[in-house]
Write a protein that holds these residues in place. Structure first.
Motif, PDB file in Angstrom:
ATOM      1  N   UNK A  64      27.894 -12.319  34.035  1.00 23.21           N
ATOM      2  CA  UNK A  64      28.651 -12.276  32.792  1.00 23.21           C
ATOM      3  C   UNK A  64      29.967 -11.536  32.827  1.00 23.21           C
ATOM      4  N   UNK A  65      30.411 -11.127  34.008  1.00 19.24           N
ATOM      5  CA  UNK A  65      31.679 -10.414  34.058  1.00 19.24           C
ATOM      6  C   UNK A  65      31.987  -9.867  35.437  1.00 19.24           C
ATOM      7  N   UNK A  66      32.876  -8.882  35.469  1.00 22.85           N
ATOM      8  CA  UNK A  66      33.366  -8.307  36.715  1.00 22.85           C
ATOM      9  C   UNK A  66      32.652  -6.999  37.051  1.00 22.85           C
ATOM     10  N   UNK A  67      32.547  -6.726  38.334  1.00 20.14           N
ATOM     11  CA  UNK A  67      31.961  -5.479  38.803  1.00 20.14           C
ATOM     12  C   UNK A  67      32.929  -4.333  38.518  1.00 20.14           C
ATOM     13  N   UNK A  68      32.526  -3.444  37.600  1.00 20.28           N
ATOM     14  CA  UNK A  68      33.371  -2.298  37.249  1.00 20.28           C
ATOM     15  C   UNK A  68      32.898  -1.022  37.933  1.00 20.28           C
ATOM     16  N   UNK A  69      32.060  -1.168  38.951  1.00 21.63           N
ATOM     17  CA  UNK A  69      31.670  -0.008  39.732  1.00 21.63           C
ATOM     18  C   UNK A  69      30.257   0.482  39.478  1.00 21.63           C
ATOM     19  N   UNK A  70      29.804   1.305  40.400  1.00 21.92           N
ATOM     20  CA  UNK A  70      28.455   1.871  40.360  1.00 21.92           C
ATOM     21  C   UNK A  70      28.417   3.097  39.454  1.00 21.92           C
ATOM     22  N   UNK A  74      22.057   9.141  35.034  1.00 21.13           N
ATOM     23  CA  UNK A  74      22.476  10.321  34.277  1.00 21.13           C
ATOM     24  C   UNK A  74      21.935  10.237  32.859  1.00 21.13           C
ATOM     25  N   UNK A  75      21.575  11.382  32.330  1.00 24.21           N
ATOM     26  CA  UNK A  75      21.115  11.497  30.945  1.00 24.21           C
ATOM     27  C   UNK A  75      20.001  10.505  30.609  1.00 24.21           C
ATOM     28  N   UNK A  76      19.087  10.301  31.547  1.00 19.95           N
ATOM     29  CA  UNK A  76      17.951   9.425  31.292  1.00 19.95           C
ATOM     30  C   UNK A  76      18.206   7.950  31.522  1.00 19.95           C
ATOM     31  N   UNK A  77      19.440   7.582  31.875  1.00 19.65           N
ATOM     32  CA  UNK A  77      19.767   6.176  32.144  1.00 19.65           C
ATOM     33  C   UNK A  77      19.722   5.949  33.654  1.00 19.65           C
ATOM     34  N   UNK A  78      18.896   5.013  34.144  1.00 19.47           N
ATOM     35  CA  UNK A  78      18.800   4.764  35.589  1.00 19.47           C
ATOM     36  C   UNK A  78      20.131   4.293  36.181  1.00 19.47           C
ATOM     37  N   UNK A  79      20.261   4.423  37.485  1.00 17.75           N
ATOM     38  CA  UNK A  79      21.467   3.977  38.186  1.00 17.75           C
ATOM     39  C   UNK A  79      21.683   2.485  37.960  1.00 17.75           C
ATOM     40  N   UNK A  80      22.947   2.098  37.859  1.00 21.48           N
ATOM     41  CA  UNK A  80      23.257   0.693  37.581  1.00 21.48           C
ATOM     42  C   UNK A  80      24.707   0.394  37.927  1.00 21.48           C
ATOM     43  N   UNK A  81      25.036  -0.888  37.902  1.00 22.34           N
ATOM     44  CA  UNK A  81      26.425  -1.310  37.994  1.00 22.34           C
ATOM     45  C   UNK A  81      26.919  -1.606  36.587  1.00 22.34           C
ATOM     46  N   UNK A  82      28.161  -1.236  36.317  1.00 26.88           N
ATOM     47  CA  UNK A  82      28.773  -1.550  35.030  1.00 26.88           C
ATOM     48  C   UNK A  82      29.472  -2.898  35.162  1.00 26.88           C
ATOM     49  N   UNK A  83      29.127  -3.815  34.279  1.00 22.31           N
ATOM     50  CA  UNK A  83      29.720  -5.152  34.278  1.00 22.31           C
ATOM     51  C   UNK A  83      30.629  -5.274  33.061  1.00 22.31           C
TER      52      UNK A  83
END
Length: 204
Positions: A64-70, A74-83
């Motif tokens: 659904x979009x572009x890879x905006x980085x890893x 943090x703060x209870x949110x698991x690691x992810x890529x931002x799209x």
């Protein structure tokens, strides 16, 4: 009473101390083929093959979009890529000028957006939540830190001559926005119409 520990040397030459009771239980279980029922399961390892991950800034097929980085956990949110969505979705008001909102996180835009949708009458957040691409409908209005990450890694995808809303409130009257021409963040009146770009998360 102090528990007795036994030193055990691994095949790789590392020496570790293990409680005697746990070691005895493991040995007995191994004899009866029941090791998996008494030893903790190792956490799933991250995929070693990252060939399918596009370069930062490139479109991620099917996401659904572009890879905006890893983004690390943090703060209870698991690691992810931002799209980040491939296009803007117009100019919208932040909404509810003069009222305090629960959308105050500087890092968690998904939580902010949920608060804004629950309150109602937040056009920018609603527009992001309604956006869909590649079959995904879990987009949201990015928090201030997420919007800044978009500026760091995908600024070529954004207009340089206008401000973009974040989902992070600054006060009852203001919310943070960012101008991609210089990467500057500033509080803007919630009754103003600023540009909006949705994001989503791809968990790993």
């Amino acid at each position: 009473m102090k528990r007795e520990k036994i030193s055990v040397t691994t095949p790789d030459g590392y020496t570790v101390k293990v409680p005697a009771q746990l070691l005895a239980t493991a040995v007995i279980a191994a004899i009866f083929g029941q090791t998996s029922s008494i030893l903790p399961t190792a956490p799933a390892a991250l995929p070693a093959n990252t060939d399918s991950v596009p370069e930062v800034g490139e479109y991620w097929p099917g996401q659904g979009g572009h890879n905006a980085g890893f983004v690390p956990a943090r703060d209870g949110v698991p690691a992810h890529y931002l799209i980040v969505a491939a296009k803007d979705i117009g100019d919208h008001k932040w909404g509810r000028y003069g009222e305090e909102s629960g959308g105050t996180s500087r890092t968690d835009g998904l939580a902010n957006t949920a608060c804004l949708l629950n309150d109602g009458n937040h056009p920018a957040a609603s527009a992001c939540a309604e956006y869909q691409a590649d079959g995904h409908g879990d987009f949201y209005l990015p928090a201030a830190a997420e919007l800044y990450q978009c500026w760091l890694y995908t600024q070529h995808l954004f207009a340089k001559d206008c401000w973009y809303w974040s989902s992070t409130q600054r006060s009852a009257n203001l919310a943070f926005g960012l101008v991609f021409g210089v990467g500057f963040q500033l509080g803007h009146g919630k009754d103003l119409e600023l540009r909006v770009r949705p994001v989503r998360r791809l968990f790993i």
